[in-house]
Design a protein around this motif. Structure first.
Motif, PDB file in Angstrom:
ATOM      1  N   ALA A 336       0.816  -1.221   0.000  1.00  0.00           N
ATOM      2  CA  ALA A 336       0.000   0.000   0.000  1.00  0.00           C
ATOM      3  C   ALA A 336       0.843   1.263   0.000  1.00  0.00           C
ATOM      4  O   ALA A 336       0.504   2.251  -0.658  1.00  0.00           O
ATOM      5  CB  ALA A 336      -0.932  -0.011   1.216  1.00  0.00           C
ATOM      6  N   LYS A 337       1.970   1.259   0.728  1.00  0.00           N
ATOM      7  CA  LYS A 337       2.762   2.478   0.886  1.00  0.00           C
ATOM      8  C   LYS A 337       3.823   2.663  -0.189  1.00  0.00           C
ATOM      9  O   LYS A 337       4.073   3.797  -0.629  1.00  0.00           O
ATOM     10  CB  LYS A 337       3.445   2.463   2.261  1.00  0.00           C
ATOM     11  CG  LYS A 337       2.499   2.679   3.430  1.00  0.00           C
ATOM     12  CD  LYS A 337       3.270   2.780   4.732  1.00  0.00           C
ATOM     13  CE  LYS A 337       2.345   3.088   5.898  1.00  0.00           C
ATOM     14  NZ  LYS A 337       3.100   3.205   7.184  1.00  0.00           N
ATOM     15  N   HIS A 338       4.473   1.582  -0.607  1.00  0.00           N
ATOM     16  CA  HIS A 338       5.643   1.717  -1.469  1.00  0.00           C
ATOM     17  C   HIS A 338       5.440   1.182  -2.884  1.00  0.00           C
ATOM     18  O   HIS A 338       6.054   1.693  -3.814  1.00  0.00           O
ATOM     19  CB  HIS A 338       6.842   0.997  -0.841  1.00  0.00           C
ATOM     20  CG  HIS A 338       7.110   1.407   0.579  1.00  0.00           C
ATOM     21  ND1 HIS A 338       7.484   2.682   0.930  1.00  0.00           N
ATOM     22  CD2 HIS A 338       7.049   0.703   1.748  1.00  0.00           C
ATOM     23  CE1 HIS A 338       7.648   2.767   2.242  1.00  0.00           C
ATOM     24  NE2 HIS A 338       7.385   1.575   2.769  1.00  0.00           N
ATOM     25  N   ALA A 339       4.606   0.155  -3.044  1.00  0.00           N
ATOM     26  CA  ALA A 339       4.482  -0.477  -4.356  1.00  0.00           C
ATOM     27  C   ALA A 339       3.417   0.156  -5.233  1.00  0.00           C
ATOM     28  O   ALA A 339       3.288  -0.205  -6.402  1.00  0.00           O
ATOM     29  CB  ALA A 339       4.175  -1.976  -4.188  1.00  0.00           C
ATOM     30  N   VAL A 340       2.642   1.118  -4.694  1.00  0.00           N
ATOM     31  CA  VAL A 340       1.556   1.771  -5.431  1.00  0.00           C
ATOM     32  C   VAL A 340       0.629   0.704  -6.027  1.00  0.00           C
ATOM     33  O   VAL A 340       0.270   0.753  -7.213  1.00  0.00           O
ATOM     34  CB  VAL A 340       2.105   2.697  -6.535  1.00  0.00           C
ATOM     35  CG1 VAL A 340       1.016   3.692  -6.978  1.00  0.00           C
ATOM     36  CG2 VAL A 340       3.315   3.472  -6.058  1.00  0.00           C
ATOM     37  N   ALA A 341       0.281  -0.292  -5.231  1.00  0.00           N
ATOM     38  CA  ALA A 341      -0.573  -1.382  -5.701  1.00  0.00           C
ATOM     39  C   ALA A 341      -2.036  -0.982  -5.605  1.00  0.00           C
ATOM     40  O   ALA A 341      -2.427  -0.136  -4.797  1.00  0.00           O
ATOM     41  CB  ALA A 341      -0.325  -2.638  -4.865  1.00  0.00           C
ATOM     42  N   GLY A 366      10.206  -4.226  -7.418  1.00  0.00           N
ATOM     43  CA  GLY A 366      11.481  -3.664  -6.994  1.00  0.00           C
ATOM     44  C   GLY A 366      11.690  -3.655  -5.495  1.00  0.00           C
ATOM     45  O   GLY A 366      12.504  -2.878  -4.984  1.00  0.00           O
ATOM     46  N   ALA A 367      10.984  -4.515  -4.772  1.00  0.00           N
ATOM     47  CA  ALA A 367      11.160  -4.577  -3.314  1.00  0.00           C
ATOM     48  C   ALA A 367      12.548  -5.099  -2.976  1.00  0.00           C
ATOM     49  O   ALA A 367      13.066  -6.010  -3.632  1.00  0.00           O
ATOM     50  CB  ALA A 367      10.094  -5.473  -2.689  1.00  0.00           C
TER      51      ALA A 367
END
Length: 407
Positions: A336-341, A366-367
């Motif tokens: 939710a915060k970093h992957a813009v899923a 890209g995690a």
């Protein structure tokens, strides 16, 4: 000694915790081999032991001068070791074909270990041939004794003495043969796969590493909690105190009422953030409602739609439930915060004593598996002898899979 540590598996060691169940490359299937096949393998082992003994004697005699000369010693040792490896390869095929042993494919023992195995195997095999020969002689003597008894040429005192003596010798021969077969199996495991000492040493190293990683993960979690409290909740409480102070000092009732409403809203936000921090420390729903309901709470608090599939029948160990919860919580939060899923799917499945947790999102990928969050998850999973895999190519999707043994 060379080889990939991930491929170095042997049969289960009693008392060694954290080993996976059957089905690995190192599991021995000898229990399914017929006794007649074992007998043929034992007889063939006597012949290969003689061949190995002759090789050690003849090759050692021929290469002796070259082994003594420093300039040719390395080359002579290489030639001697290559022949020993071929002899050991025959022994490995014999153990696999006739006894059903399975050894690591990518494990390669040192030349010294191979030579030591060949020497010990030759001694054990020739001694086994001697024991089998004694059994054969005993069978011949038993036949002669039976023939004499049928003809009536033996008195019962002589028959009793011969029967007692033959029974004792038969017992000793069978016990010796059994011990030699067990020795043959131990020698093969020590040469063609990691020894019990190596496995124990590796296990100690793994436990020490997982303990250090768990300590680092706890420290990192504490720092993150302190940062959340200091930068988030503490600042909100300061702002709340300022709003209440302004409302207290204000002389305009309308302005004071507006400040109180703002302070009330701020207090609600502080409580929500405090509740979120508390859930990251430990979810109380695990104790009262169970893992399924706790994961439902993760889905409700997430700003991205989360589809959860939960297929677990029966209770789970509390440490496994806690680790599974944090795997899902951290993965969903990262999505939710970093992957813009825009969508996340969670699948929890218990199969064969292993709990599999899979979290997949359609974000940008890209995690970094070495990041603080994912490395902390890995430490939690490693502490339970589980595995954590992160597949996150650039452009997505990202899949986090954890396998947690429940035994």
């Amino acid at each position: 000694m060379q080889g990939n540590p991930a491929d170095l598996t042997t049969r289960h060691l009693p008392g060694l915790p954290g080993q996976k169940g059957s089905g690995t490359d190192g599991a021995e299937a000898g229990g399914t081999v017929s006794w007649w096949r074992r007998v043929r393998g034992t007889l063939l082992g006597c012949a290969t032991a003689l061949a190995g003994f002759l090789y050690v004697v003849l090759a050692g005699t021929l290469l002796g001068p070259f082994l003594l000369w420093p300039r040719t010693r390395a080359r002579a040792l290489g030639v001697f070791g290559a022949g020993a490896r071929r002899q050991a390869g025959l022994e490995r095929k014999r153990r696999s074909s006739f006894f059903g042993d399975r050894f690591p494919e990518h494990y390669e023992a040192s030349d010294r270990r191979v030579l030591r195995y060949l020497a010990a195997r030759s001694y054990a095999g020739l001694l086994c041939a001697l024991v089998i020969g004694l059994l054969g002689c005993g069978a011949v003597l038993a036949g002669l004794l039976t023939r004499g008894m049928l003809r009536g040429s033996l008195r019962w005192e002589e028959l009793l003495v011969q029967a007692v003596l033959g029974g004792v010798l038969l017992f000793l021969d069978l016990q010796g043969l059994r011990s030699l077969l067990a020795l043959d199996s131990r020698l093969a495991r020590a040469c063609f796969g990691p020894s019990e000492q190596e496995l124990l040493r590796r296990r100690v190293d793994e436990l020490a590493g997982s303990r250090a990683a768990a300590v680092r993960a706890v420290d990192a979690e504490r720092r993150r909690i302190e940062r959340d409290l200091h930068d988030g909740i503490q600042q909100r409480l300061v702002a709340l105190a300022m709003l209440l102070g302004r409302a207290r000092r204000g002389r305009d009732p309308g302005q004071a009422d507006a400040l109180l409403r703002q302070a009330h809203q701020e207090a609600g936000d502080v409580l929500a953030e405090l509740r979120e921090v508390a859930w990251r420390v430990y979810p109380s729903a695990l104790d009262s409602l169970g893992l399924e309901e706790a994961l439902g709470g993760v889905s409700e608090r997430c700003s991205v739609p989360v589809r959860t599939e939960f297929d677990v029948r029966g209770p789970l160990p509390r440490p496994v439930e806690t680790a599974a919860y944090f795997v899902v919580s951290e993965s969903v939060t990262n999505a939710a915060k970093h992957a813009v899923a825009t969508a996340v799917s969670v699948r929890v499945l218990l199969d064969g004593g292993v709990l599999t947790v899979c979290v997949q999102d359609n974000g940008k990928g890209g995690a970094d598996p070495a990041g603080i969050g994912l490395s902390g998850l890995r430490s939690r999973v490693d502490a339970l002898d589980g595995t954590l895999r992160v597949d996150s190519p650039e452009g997505g999707p990202t899949m986090v899979t954890a396998e947690l043994p429940c035994a």
